[in-house]
Structures are given as C-alpha cells and as structure tokens.
Enzyme design. Sequence first.
Site, PDB file in Angstrom:
ATOM      1  N   TRP A 146     -92.610  71.047 -13.500  1.00 52.97           N
ATOM      2  CA  TRP A 146     -91.321  71.676 -13.178  1.00 52.97           C
ATOM      3  C   TRP A 146     -90.228  71.364 -14.185  1.00 52.97           C
ATOM      4  CZ3 TRP A 146     -87.876  67.757 -12.926  1.00 52.97           C
ATOM      5  CH2 TRP A 146     -88.332  66.499 -12.513  1.00 52.97           C
ATOM      6  N   ASN A 147     -90.437  70.370 -15.078  1.00 53.75           N
ATOM      7  CA  ASN A 147     -89.276  69.908 -15.848  1.00 53.75           C
ATOM      8  C   ASN A 147     -88.883  70.837 -17.002  1.00 53.75           C
ATOM      9  OD1 ASN A 147     -91.530  69.107 -17.286  1.00 53.75           O
ATOM     10  ND2 ASN A 147     -90.568  67.256 -18.070  1.00 53.75           N
ATOM     11  N   LYS A 170    -100.796  78.517 -13.698  1.00 53.02           N
ATOM     12  CA  LYS A 170    -100.351  77.989 -12.404  1.00 53.02           C
ATOM     13  C   LYS A 170     -99.102  77.124 -12.659  1.00 53.02           C
ATOM     14  CE  LYS A 170    -100.161  74.617  -9.212  1.00 53.02           C
ATOM     15  NZ  LYS A 170     -98.719  74.752  -9.043  1.00 53.02           N
ATOM     16  N   GLU A 246    -101.435  66.835 -21.369  1.00 58.00           N
ATOM     17  CA  GLU A 246    -100.121  66.323 -21.797  1.00 58.00           C
ATOM     18  C   GLU A 246     -99.555  65.610 -20.585  1.00 58.00           C
ATOM     19  OE1 GLU A 246     -98.916  66.411 -24.764  1.00 58.00           O
ATOM     20  OE2 GLU A 246    -100.271  67.832 -25.710  1.00 58.00           O
ATOM     21  N   CYS A 280     -90.786  64.151 -20.355  1.00 57.76           N
ATOM     22  CA  CYS A 280     -91.836  63.176 -20.665  1.00 57.76           C
ATOM     23  C   CYS A 280     -91.461  62.389 -21.909  1.00 57.76           C
ATOM     24  CB  CYS A 280     -93.156  63.896 -20.877  1.00 57.76           C
ATOM     25  SG  CYS A 280     -92.995  65.247 -22.033  1.00 57.76           S
ATOM     26  N   GLU A 376     -92.071  55.447 -15.223  1.00 60.75           N
ATOM     27  CA  GLU A 376     -91.394  56.577 -15.834  1.00 60.75           C
ATOM     28  C   GLU A 376     -90.299  56.992 -14.842  1.00 60.75           C
ATOM     29  OE1 GLU A 376     -93.757  60.165 -16.041  1.00 60.75           O
ATOM     30  OE2 GLU A 376     -92.711  60.822 -17.843  1.00 60.75           O
TER      31      GLU A 376
HETATM   32  P1  NAP Z   1     -97.295  66.726 -11.381  1.00 50.57           P
HETATM   33  O1  NAP Z   1     -96.916  66.308 -10.019  1.00 50.57           O
HETATM   34  O2  NAP Z   1     -98.442  66.078 -12.026  1.00 50.57           O
HETATM   35  O3  NAP Z   1     -97.503  68.306 -11.306  1.00 50.57           O
HETATM   36  C1  NAP Z   1     -97.828  69.065 -12.447  1.00 50.57           C
HETATM   37  C2  NAP Z   1     -98.563  70.312 -12.029  1.00 50.57           C
HETATM   38  O4  NAP Z   1     -99.799  69.932 -11.420  1.00 50.57           O
HETATM   39  C3  NAP Z   1     -97.817  71.154 -11.008  1.00 50.57           C
HETATM   40  O5  NAP Z   1     -98.044  72.512 -11.299  1.00 50.57           O
HETATM   41  C4  NAP Z   1     -98.486  70.750  -9.694  1.00 50.57           C
HETATM   42  O6  NAP Z   1     -98.453  71.755  -8.711  1.00 50.57           O
HETATM   43  C5  NAP Z   1     -99.923  70.563 -10.161  1.00 50.57           C
HETATM   44  N1  NAP Z   1    -100.713  69.739  -9.258  1.00 50.57           N
HETATM   45  C6  NAP Z   1    -100.293  68.735  -8.459  1.00 50.57           C
HETATM   46  N2  NAP Z   1    -101.353  68.211  -7.792  1.00 50.57           N
HETATM   47  C7  NAP Z   1    -102.456  68.891  -8.193  1.00 50.57           C
HETATM   48  C8  NAP Z   1    -103.844  68.813  -7.873  1.00 50.57           C
HETATM   49  N3  NAP Z   1    -104.322  67.933  -7.023  1.00 50.57           N
HETATM   50  N4  NAP Z   1    -104.677  69.669  -8.482  1.00 50.57           N
HETATM   51  C9  NAP Z   1    -104.203  70.565  -9.352  1.00 50.57           C
HETATM   52  N5  NAP Z   1    -102.910  70.700  -9.697  1.00 50.57           N
HETATM   53  C10 NAP Z   1    -102.042  69.860  -9.121  1.00 50.57           C
HETATM   54  O7  NAP Z   1     -96.068  66.559 -12.407  1.00 50.57           O
HETATM   55  P2  NAP Z   1     -94.567  67.021 -12.229  1.00 50.57           P
HETATM   56  O8  NAP Z   1     -93.904  66.116 -11.253  1.00 50.57           O
HETATM   57  O9  NAP Z   1     -94.484  68.500 -12.032  1.00 50.57           O
HETATM   58  O10 NAP Z   1     -94.021  66.749 -13.707  1.00 50.57           O
HETATM   59  C11 NAP Z   1     -93.593  65.539 -14.126  1.00 50.57           C
HETATM   60  C12 NAP Z   1     -94.655  64.820 -14.953  1.00 50.57           C
HETATM   61  O11 NAP Z   1     -95.068  65.650 -16.033  1.00 50.57           O
HETATM   62  C13 NAP Z   1     -94.120  63.567 -15.605  1.00 50.57           C
HETATM   63  O12 NAP Z   1     -95.054  62.521 -15.495  1.00 50.57           O
HETATM   64  C14 NAP Z   1     -93.951  63.975 -17.074  1.00 50.57           C
HETATM   65  O13 NAP Z   1     -93.990  62.909 -17.981  1.00 50.57           O
HETATM   66  C15 NAP Z   1     -95.075  64.916 -17.241  1.00 50.57           C
HETATM   67  N6  NAP Z   1     -94.827  65.789 -18.395  1.00 50.57           N
HETATM   68  C16 NAP Z   1     -95.550  65.591 -19.528  1.00 50.57           C
HETATM   69  C17 NAP Z   1     -95.301  66.380 -20.646  1.00 50.57           C
HETATM   70  C18 NAP Z   1     -96.079  66.169 -21.906  1.00 50.57           C
HETATM   71  O14 NAP Z   1     -96.046  67.069 -22.739  1.00 50.57           O
HETATM   72  N7  NAP Z   1     -96.767  65.054 -22.107  1.00 50.57           N
HETATM   73  C19 NAP Z   1     -94.341  67.386 -20.587  1.00 50.57           C
HETATM   74  C20 NAP Z   1     -93.623  67.566 -19.425  1.00 50.57           C
HETATM   75  C21 NAP Z   1     -93.890  66.760 -18.315  1.00 50.57           C
HETATM   76  P3  NAP Z   1     -97.369  71.731  -7.516  1.00 50.57           P
HETATM   77  O15 NAP Z   1     -96.035  71.748  -8.191  1.00 50.57           O
HETATM   78  O16 NAP Z   1     -97.659  72.998  -6.809  1.00 50.57           O
HETATM   79  O17 NAP Z   1     -97.632  70.493  -6.747  1.00 50.57           O
END
Ligand code: NAP
Length: 472
Positions: A146-147, A170, A246, A280, A376
């Site tokens: 979402w970020n 997705k 990522e 991130c 984090e």
């Molecule tokens: P998240 O909770 O891991 O969710 C990311 C995506 O995964 C969402 O679309 C979420 O769907 C989906 N998801 C959640 N549970 C799942 C499952 N069991 N199976 C399949 N898909 C699933 O992360 P977030 O809170 O959205 O984002 C924050 C994190 O992203 C932070 O840790 C940040 O560091 C990381 N990030 C990393 C980068 C990079 O390039 N390294 C860039 C940006 C963000 P729902 O929303 O529908 O639950």
Amino acid sequence: MRTQLYIDGKWVDGSGKMPVYDPSDGSVIAEVATAGEAEVEAAMAAAHRAQPEWAKTTPRYRSELLRKAFELMVEESDALATLVSRENGKVFADAKGEIAYAAEFFRWFAEETVRVPGDFRMSPSGDKRILVTHQPVGVSLLITPWNFPAGMATRKIGPALASGCTVILKPAGETPLTALAIVDILERVGVPKGVVNIILPSPVGPLISKMLHDPRIKNLSFTGSTEVGRVLLQEAADQVVRCSMELGGNAPVLVFDDADLPTAIEGLMVAKMRNGGAACTAANRVYVQRAIATEFTAAFSKAMSELVMGPGMTKGVNLGASVSMKERNKIAALVSDAISQGAKVRTGGQLPEGPGAFYPATVLTVERDNEILKHEVFGPVAPVVIFDTDEEAVALANDTDFGLISYVFSGDLARAIRVAEAMESGMVAINRGVISDPAAPFGGMKQSGLGREGGFAGIHEFLETKYIGVQI
Ligand code: NAP
C-alpha cells in the site's frame, strides 16, 4: 474512478465488495469489487490464453504501448496523485512525486524492451558456437503493497510487459484505486485483452496459494513485508515458481563528524520523511558520531518539529496520515515501548486528538540496545544513537537481518566509499536522501529480498535465459 476488476479485457463485478477508506478522516471513498475463486480462475485462464500471442509481439510494438502509457500517466498525473493521496494518506506533493517516478518505469522499460542483448561466440575449444537468447518467463503474478500504490505497480508491470509476459496484478487491499486507474490507462493505450488483469482476491492467503500451485503461474514478483514474503516463498516452492522479492528494510543512516551538517539534515529529512516514513527505504536508525551528536540532533529535531501534519490534500501540509488506524497504532506502540526502555523524546511522541490515522514527526534519542532499532517503524519516527569509530558505525549498521539500503553522510568521499563497501545492503546512498531511480537496480540483501527491479537488471526478472549450442 474504476472500482471493478479487469479480467480478459473486461471490467467485471467480481464476487463481493470491500470499502476503501480515506485514512485522514476514516470516510469511505469507494466500494471495490473483490475476486472469489471464479474470478481468480478467469484471470489465470485469460493471462494463460494471451501469453503465446503476447510473447510473439515485437519489442517495438510493446515499447510503443509502454511509451503511450508513460505519456498518459504524465498527462493525468494530477488525477492519479489525488487518488494516491486520498486512499494512502500521503501528502499531495509526495503523491505527485510518486506518479512521476511510477510513469518513469513505463518509459524506462519502453526503452529497455528494444535493447535486450543476446550473445554469440565460439566455445573455448572451438567445437561449437554458443548462442544465448532470452524469452519471457510466462504468466506473472504481481503482488504490491500500500505504501507506493502506483510506483510498485509500474515497477512490475513495466518490465513484465516489456519482456513479453502477461500479468495478473494484485494490489494491496488498502490502496486498490490507483492500481485500477493504471490498468485503465493500459487498456486505453491498447494493451490486448488478457495481457493485463487485476484482481483483489478475498480471502487473500488461500486464493494466492491456489494460484501459486497452478501450473499456469510461472513467476511471482512480490513487494511487501518479509513476513508475507517468506510465506509466499514457501508456497512457491511446491511448483518451483520463479520469485523476485522486494521485502522489508531497516535502513541505517551514518552521519560522520566530517559531514556537511545542512546536507546531512536535508538528506535525512528526505530519507526519513518521504511518504511520511512509510517507505522500505525510509531511514529507520540514525547513527551520529559523538563530536557532532548534540548539534546534529538539535537541528534535526527542530526540522522535524516544524513539519505540518494534516490531511494529504490540504495546502501547506507536509506530513499526511498513515494508511490506517491499525498502522498508526503500530507506530504508537513501538514509540511507547522505546520510551519504557529509556528512550528520550526530542520532539513528537504524542498521539494527536481527533479523527484520522495521524502520528507526529518524532525524534528519540536511544541507547544501542533499545528494541525499536530492531523494528521497521514505517512511520515518521527516528531513533538517534551515538557512535565513536567508523568500525563501530559499520558494525551497528550491519547488525540487522535486513539489508535494503544504507545512507552515509561524510565530507570525505574515500571514507564514505570505504563504508559503503562494508555495508550489507543492496543499495547505499552517499550524501543524499533518495537514490531510487528507474534506471538503477533496486533491491536488497539478506532478508530484504531476492532480485532487482529497475535498471538493466529489471527486465531479466521476467526473462528466461536460453543457451543454444550449435555444431560447427
Ligand atoms: P504486506 O502486509 O506484506 O502486504 C503486501 C501485499 O501482500 C498486499 O497486497 C497484501 O494484500 C498481500 N498479502 C498479505 N498477506 C498475503 C498472503 N498470505 N498471501 C498473499 N498475499 C498476501 O506489506 P504492506 O504492509 O502492504 O507493505 C509494507 C511492507 O512492504 C514493509 O515491510 C515494506 O518495507 C515493504 N516494502 C518493500 C519494498 C521494497 O522494494 N523492498 C517497497 C515497498 C514496501 P492485502 O493488502 O490484501 O492484505
């Protein structure tokens, strides 16, 4: 505003609905369609059907489509940024910056698709010719957080389409509207049906698991938390689905005693506060050398205290809301824990009154063993720690399971490069607060991920390398 799913070239209603909120006041912006088993199956069938024809299209054709999508994104950037700001909570200026960044991935990969290099040479023994070529991996599942609802989508769709892969996107449940708008642009520029599909599976876990166990899915590109990434890697293992990951970060910032202080403060403010700290790449641990620690911490705390918090679309605001009350409360809990372990609040640290998922810009001074340094924070909170020697700074910075990015501020370039080389992170910024660039390889070491997005490496996440040996 698009609120339906897009499958096989049609906007469809799906099996249910879910609300999308404006986190600055909790109001519902829209109800979007969710995908059940039938829509997930339809998306896989469409992407699978479209794959062979799409793979046969010429690089120039794919390049022109991506170039047109870049141009439309730029033309429509105000409307897109408004959507980002409303569903994500970030300030409009940040959202505009994100749209510009996101559009650049379409332009970069429009340029890359016509330049994928191959190889033709004699084998060392002279017995054959070695031909190396690249082919699309196949149907790719793209999961985004979402970020950066626009940037994370185009950073995957761009190289996937450029390489000749069809996709199922997705987006995060909190921020689907921006992704739907980007898919709408791809439809309008003429991407053929079935090539791009977007779904919001509900329930997420079981339906994504089903997809990763379906032989039609060849590739997974995921951006999100390390926790979810680890689960998906396990799911992907059964069919040996190719993965790029990522994941989370815990970025250290090292400010050495010979740094130019205004440059370091300016850089740290961007590294910490871009996206309200929900990146991130966000500066998460600030290590300052003892000789400048008092002066630096005072100047940094002053800059943080001057930020104006409020709804992202309001003029003059430079710190918006977190994406949800749940995320805001996670930030508040981490700060309370840090204080109970002895952290001193230099500015912020108090939950504001009133509605909205707001948390103020906060600076803490902490000891090296404070637990907040292990998490984090994903919000506008900066714990500051003092160090003495360069070796100590490097050891403290590397004392984490994460390894996405590090920041180094020093007036001595040789010293900065020595430190950069010792950092266990995929990226190092020297004397600046942002280095993300579609033309550069973005990605992490350790538990921050696998693979690289952007740069010359990005397209290869969606290409298989094929070697053909020819008898001569
Ligand atoms: P998240 O909770 O891991 O969710 C990311 C995506 O995964 C969402 O679309 C979420 O769907 C989906 N998801 C959640 N549970 C799942 C499952 N069991 N199976 C399949 N898909 C699933 O992360 P977030 O809170 O959205 O984002 C924050 C994190 O992203 C932070 O840790 C940040 O560091 C990381 N990030 C990393 C980068 C990079 O390039 N390294 C860039 C940006 C963000 P729902 O929303 O529908 O639950």
